[in-house]
Motif scaffolding. Structure first.
Motif, PDB file in Angstrom:
ATOM      1  N   HIS A 146       3.001  -4.221   5.111  1.00  0.00           N
ATOM      2  CA  HIS A 146       1.790  -5.277   5.644  1.00  0.00           C
ATOM      3  C   HIS A 146       2.324  -6.302   6.730  1.00  0.00           C
ATOM      4  N   ARG A 153      -8.889  -3.200   9.258  1.00  0.00           N
ATOM      5  CA  ARG A 153      -7.679  -2.681   9.018  1.00  0.00           C
ATOM      6  C   ARG A 153      -7.191  -1.984  10.286  1.00  0.00           C
ATOM      7  N   THR A 199       0.757  -1.012  -0.023  1.00  0.00           N
ATOM      8  CA  THR A 199       0.053   0.105  -0.099  1.00  0.00           C
ATOM      9  C   THR A 199       0.874   1.120   0.123  1.00  0.00           C
ATOM     10  N   VAL A 216       0.679  -1.913   8.160  1.00  0.00           N
ATOM     11  CA  VAL A 216      -0.850  -2.258   8.033  1.00  0.00           C
ATOM     12  C   VAL A 216      -0.921  -3.878   8.408  1.00  0.00           C
ATOM     13  N   GLN A 217      -2.092  -3.964   9.152  1.00  0.00           N
ATOM     14  CA  GLN A 217      -2.299  -5.191   9.774  1.00  0.00           C
ATOM     15  C   GLN A 217      -3.964  -5.473   9.400  1.00  0.00           C
ATOM     16  N   ASP A 218      -4.265  -6.570   8.598  1.00  0.00           N
ATOM     17  CA  ASP A 218      -5.769  -6.959   8.112  1.00  0.00           C
ATOM     18  C   ASP A 218      -6.018  -7.947   9.122  1.00  0.00           C
ATOM     19  N   ILE A 236       0.564  -6.056  14.109  1.00  0.00           N
ATOM     20  CA  ILE A 236       1.045  -4.457  14.192  1.00  0.00           C
ATOM     21  C   ILE A 236       1.735  -4.247  15.481  1.00  0.00           C
ATOM     22  N   TYR A 256       3.362   1.372   2.990  1.00  0.00           N
ATOM     23  CA  TYR A 256       2.816   0.847   3.961  1.00  0.00           C
ATOM     24  C   TYR A 256       3.174  -0.721   3.934  1.00  0.00           C
ATOM     25  N   VAL A 285      -4.210   0.434  10.969  1.00  0.00           N
ATOM     26  CA  VAL A 285      -2.757   1.182  10.479  1.00  0.00           C
ATOM     27  C   VAL A 285      -1.983   1.918  11.603  1.00  0.00           C
TER      28      VAL A 285
END
Length: 115
Positions: A67, A96, A8, A112-114, A71, A65, A98
């Motif tokens: 991933h 998500r 990202t 970023v962590q989804d 995080i 960003y 951030v």
């Protein structure tokens, strides 16, 4: 802890409509998200976001960003190595998380962590 790579990149833009036209030409596709506060393109596994400059969520400069799977653990690892938290982890919707940190030279690194 390894990262999942840079997937990202957010770009602050002065004129969202004009920037959208340029990025659509660059990427050869139309945006997947097209709102007054955020325009996003998905291309070859990359998320390219355009954010109106000066808005609360806008970075001062483009930010890449990284991933990550966890995080908070990555923030702890980075701060132990000398980075400083610029913006703590927070939910931006859809699960998500951030955050941003700065390296020892002041460069901004996004995370970023989804979920």
């Amino acid at each position: 802890m390894t990262t999942l790579g840079i997937k990202t990149v957010l770009h602050p833009v002065a004129d969202l409509a004009a920037a959208k036209t340029v990025y659509a030409a660059l990427l050869g596709l139309e945006p997947e998200i097209d709102s007054p506060y955020y325009v996003a393109f998905e291309s070859e596994g990359q998320h390219i976001g355009l954010v109106p400059a000066g808005s609360p969520q806008s970075p001062a400069t483009p930010v890449s960003y990284w991933h990550v799977g966890d995080i908070e653990a990555k923030i702890a690892e980075l701060t132990a190595a000398g980075a400083a938290v610029q913006q703590p982890a927070h939910d931006v919707g859809g699960g998500r998380l951030v955050a941003t940190v700065t390296d020892v030279d002041g460069n901004v690194l996004g995370l970023v962590q989804d979920r």
